[in-house]
Design a protein around this motif. Structure first.
Motif, PDB file in Angstrom:
ATOM      1  N   LEU A 147       0.849  -1.192   0.000  1.00 22.22           N
ATOM      2  CA  LEU A 147       0.000   0.000   0.000  1.00 22.22           C
ATOM      3  C   LEU A 147       0.890   1.248   0.000  1.00 22.22           C
ATOM      4  O   LEU A 147       1.512   1.567   1.015  1.00 22.22           O
ATOM      5  CB  LEU A 147      -0.887  -0.018   1.262  1.00 22.22           C
ATOM      6  CG  LEU A 147      -1.944   1.063   1.375  1.00 22.22           C
ATOM      7  CD1 LEU A 147      -2.998   0.943   0.264  1.00 22.22           C
ATOM      8  CD2 LEU A 147      -2.632   0.990   2.753  1.00 22.22           C
ATOM      9  N   LEU A 148       0.915   1.900  -1.139  1.00 21.45           N
ATOM     10  CA  LEU A 148       1.787   3.085  -1.238  1.00 21.45           C
ATOM     11  C   LEU A 148       1.225   4.217  -0.382  1.00 21.45           C
ATOM     12  O   LEU A 148      -0.001   4.422  -0.339  1.00 21.45           O
ATOM     13  CB  LEU A 148       1.883   3.548  -2.697  1.00 21.45           C
ATOM     14  CG  LEU A 148       2.689   2.658  -3.650  1.00 21.45           C
ATOM     15  CD1 LEU A 148       2.495   3.128  -5.099  1.00 21.45           C
ATOM     16  CD2 LEU A 148       4.175   2.681  -3.288  1.00 21.45           C
ATOM     17  N   PRO A 149       2.082   4.969   0.280  1.00 22.03           N
ATOM     18  CA  PRO A 149       1.598   6.056   1.150  1.00 22.03           C
ATOM     19  C   PRO A 149       1.253   7.308   0.333  1.00 22.03           C
ATOM     20  O   PRO A 149       1.869   8.353   0.502  1.00 22.03           O
ATOM     21  CB  PRO A 149       2.804   6.297   2.070  1.00 22.03           C
ATOM     22  CG  PRO A 149       3.989   5.908   1.243  1.00 22.03           C
ATOM     23  CD  PRO A 149       3.546   4.817   0.333  1.00 22.03           C
ATOM     24  N   ASN A 150       0.254   7.170  -0.550  1.00 28.53           N
ATOM     25  CA  ASN A 150      -0.100   8.298  -1.420  1.00 28.53           C
ATOM     26  C   ASN A 150      -1.499   8.838  -1.118  1.00 28.53           C
ATOM     27  O   ASN A 150      -2.244   9.214  -1.994  1.00 28.53           O
ATOM     28  CB  ASN A 150       0.010   7.860  -2.891  1.00 28.53           C
ATOM     29  CG  ASN A 150      -0.810   6.600  -3.163  1.00 28.53           C
ATOM     30  OD1 ASN A 150      -1.603   6.181  -2.302  1.00 28.53           O
ATOM     31  ND2 ASN A 150      -0.639   6.013  -4.322  1.00 28.53           N
ATOM     32  N   PHE A 151      -1.866   8.811   0.161  1.00 29.24           N
ATOM     33  CA  PHE A 151      -3.192   9.298   0.580  1.00 29.24           C
ATOM     34  C   PHE A 151      -3.068   9.775   2.019  1.00 29.24           C
ATOM     35  O   PHE A 151      -2.073   9.485   2.701  1.00 29.24           O
ATOM     36  CB  PHE A 151      -4.231   8.163   0.462  1.00 29.24           C
ATOM     37  CG  PHE A 151      -3.877   6.951   1.288  1.00 29.24           C
ATOM     38  CD1 PHE A 151      -4.378   6.782   2.579  1.00 29.24           C
ATOM     39  CD2 PHE A 151      -3.002   5.980   0.782  1.00 29.24           C
ATOM     40  CE1 PHE A 151      -4.036   5.665   3.341  1.00 29.24           C
ATOM     41  CE2 PHE A 151      -2.669   4.864   1.533  1.00 29.24           C
ATOM     42  CZ  PHE A 151      -3.179   4.701   2.823  1.00 29.24           C
ATOM     43  N   SER A 152      -4.097  10.480   2.459  1.00 26.93           N
ATOM     44  CA  SER A 152      -4.033  10.971   3.827  1.00 26.93           C
ATOM     45  C   SER A 152      -4.774   9.998   4.765  1.00 26.93           C
ATOM     46  O   SER A 152      -4.158   9.299   5.559  1.00 26.93           O
ATOM     47  CB  SER A 152      -4.581  12.401   3.849  1.00 26.93           C
ATOM     48  OG  SER A 152      -5.139  12.698   5.058  1.00 26.93           O
ATOM     49  N   GLN A 153      -6.126   9.898   4.648  1.00 25.79           N
ATOM     50  CA  GLN A 153      -6.879   8.968   5.500  1.00 25.79           C
ATOM     51  C   GLN A 153      -7.447   7.829   4.675  1.00 25.79           C
ATOM     52  O   GLN A 153      -7.410   6.670   5.082  1.00 25.79           O
ATOM     53  CB  GLN A 153      -8.062   9.700   6.177  1.00 25.79           C
ATOM     54  CG  GLN A 153      -7.676  10.888   7.032  1.00 25.79           C
ATOM     55  CD  GLN A 153      -6.855  10.468   8.233  1.00 25.79           C
ATOM     56  OE1 GLN A 153      -7.097   9.391   8.795  1.00 25.79           O
ATOM     57  NE2 GLN A 153      -5.872  11.264   8.633  1.00 25.79           N
TER      58      GLN A 153
END
Ligand code: GLU
Length: 457
Positions: A147-153
């Motif tokens: 899961l790439l960290p390309n979002f906030s929530q």
């Protein structure tokens, strides 16, 4: 911090000059920075990886003067990848997906038709435990995505997420994690793709600089995120341009034609390969660099161009000839002795023939011609045979040196009236059996008066 680099080939074929460019960039970088060089075999694909290929790669590196400080094989490190995978799974960062390739392709087309970027929509994150149990009951095995960290929530509301690094070769780089799909780290058959094992090893082996081809630039974005997910400080990265054939095609391990092994077998000098592999596609001119030390001094990663570098294998022969012509006896003595060329005349012989060789191994042909008998590639006409008989009368007494040839031929010229080619060619043919070859001034003292007379008679 000790500079630590690694060259990480998959042992699934013979390495070629493009792979060696990567190895050398790493090696030279390590040498320049007093660092360590690790040879890492990326052999997680146990089906396609072969021990012979790994041994071949080590041999190719050693031929070029690259001796790794450490050699590791990923196939011996699966427990570490399993631990890292478990860690990511329990953090919710590695999730199971059950789509078939056909389903993925269908979704990709739908996204494209809606003018959405064709990235994975994370549909698998929505699966309930029941859904998963149903797939498993059908016999489907999951593949696992990071899961790439390309979002906030909300993972379904991705947003531009720039990863920046100051590339050792290309300067400042940016990759947007929202522009890519969550990478698959583990296939449905349980095997690892290269992404996770590589990061795990780079962390454990203390790799400080990852230098590799620019086909990996996008991977670097995801791998930077993986380093962080595993609580590690990412290393520095460098991405060099790739080599292509003259027609612009990429090089492949499968073609074999430009493999390092085939170049070695063709008698190309290792420093010719190293010079071309390193200097092509940089702002430095491609010249025949004699030693690795000199190449270390010339090596400047930032002077590498950003576009692919076309390379012409014919250049290798030219560079190789150049190196041989300038090679001192000391540099080559051991190899000559392996060819049976030794003794007090070996040095004079080498200096006489080196300017004429395509390959060092060809010296043995000339050694036989000098020590044994002329080749039988060319023969004399009856008239020329008479001329060489006559020329024998003018041979000066010994001792002979490099001047003897000039004195002798001057005598022949004034005695017989012959000059130019009609004087030199019959003598060359009588003495060597060939129309071409090294300067006779160098060969004559090696033949000696008695043998020369015998060849002229
Ligand atoms: N085995 C990978 C390759 O050959 C290594 C890439 C890397 O250096 O990280 O492409």
């Amino acid at each position: 911090m000790t500079v630590t680099v690694r060259f990480a080939p998959s042992p699934t074929g013979h390495i070629h000059i493009g792979n060696i460019r990567t190895a050398l960039f790493n090696w030279l970088f390590a040498r320049k920075n007093d660092g360590r060089f690790i040879l890492r075999f990326d052999d997680t694909d146990v089906e396609r990886s072969r021990r012979e290929y790994a041994e071949g790669i080590a041999r190719d590196l050693s031929w070029l003067g690259i001796e790794p400080d450490q050699t590791v094989a990923q196939s011996a490190r699966f427990d570490r990848y399993d631990r890292a995978a478990e860690r990511l799974k329990s953090a919710g960062l590695l999730y199971p997906c059950y789509e078939t390739p056909e389903e993925l392709e269908r979704r990709r087309r739908i996204r494209l038709s809606r003018r959405l970027p064709p990235v994975y929509g994370r549909e698998a994150l929505k699966l309930t435990d029941d859904d998963k149990a149903m797939y498993e009951a059908e016999g489907r095995k999951p593949h696992w995505r990071f899961l790439l960290p390309n979002f906030s929530q909300d993972p379904f509301a991705t947003r531009r997420t720039e990863m920046h690094w100051d590339d050792v070769v290309r300067g400042p780089q940016t990759v947007d994690l929202a522009s890519m799909s969550d990478p698959v780290l583990i296939r449905a058959d349980g095997t690892y793709l290269y992404t996770l094992p590589s990061v795990v090893d780079d962390i454990e082996l203390g790799v400080s600089h990852i230098i590799r081809g620019d086909d990996h630039v996008t991977n670097t974005g995801a791998q930077l995120a993986l380093f962080r997910a595993l609580d590690a400080q990412p290393p520095a990265f460098g991405h060099h341009n790739l080599l292509t054939t003259a027609s612009g095609e990429g090089l492949s391990k499968r073609t074999g034609a430009l493999s390092i092994a085939s170049l070695r077998e063709a008698g190309i000098e290792p420093m010719a390969v190293a010079s071309l592999a390193v200097l092509i596609g940089t702002s430095e001119n491609v010249t025949a660099v004699t030693t690795m030390e000199e190449l270390v001094a010339l090596f400047e990663p930032t002077s590498t161009s950003k576009s692919a570098a076309k390379f012409d294998p014919a250049e290798l022969s030219g560079l190789s000839r150049h190196l041989i012509q300038a090679m001192s006896f000391d540099q080559v003595a051991e190899r000559l002795s392996g060819l049976g060329i030794a003794g007090h005349e070996a040095e004079a012989f080498w200096l006489a023939v080196r300017g004429n060789l395509e390959r060092v191994a060809d010296a043995s042909v000339w050694w036989r011609i000098v020590k044994d008998k002329p080749a039988d590639d060319a023969t004399l006409t009856v008239e020329d045979r008479g001329f060489v008989h006559e020329a024998a009368q003018y041979l000066p007494p010994e001792p002979w040196d490099s001047e003897t040839w000039r004195l002798w031929t001057a005598e022949i010229k004034s005695g017989t009236g012959r000059k130019g080619r009609s004087l030199f060619m019959p003598l060359r043919i009588a003495l060597t059996g060939r129309e071409q070859g090294p300067e006779l001034a160098g060969l004559l003292p090696l033949l000696g008066r008695e043998e020369t007379l015998a060849r002229l008679s």
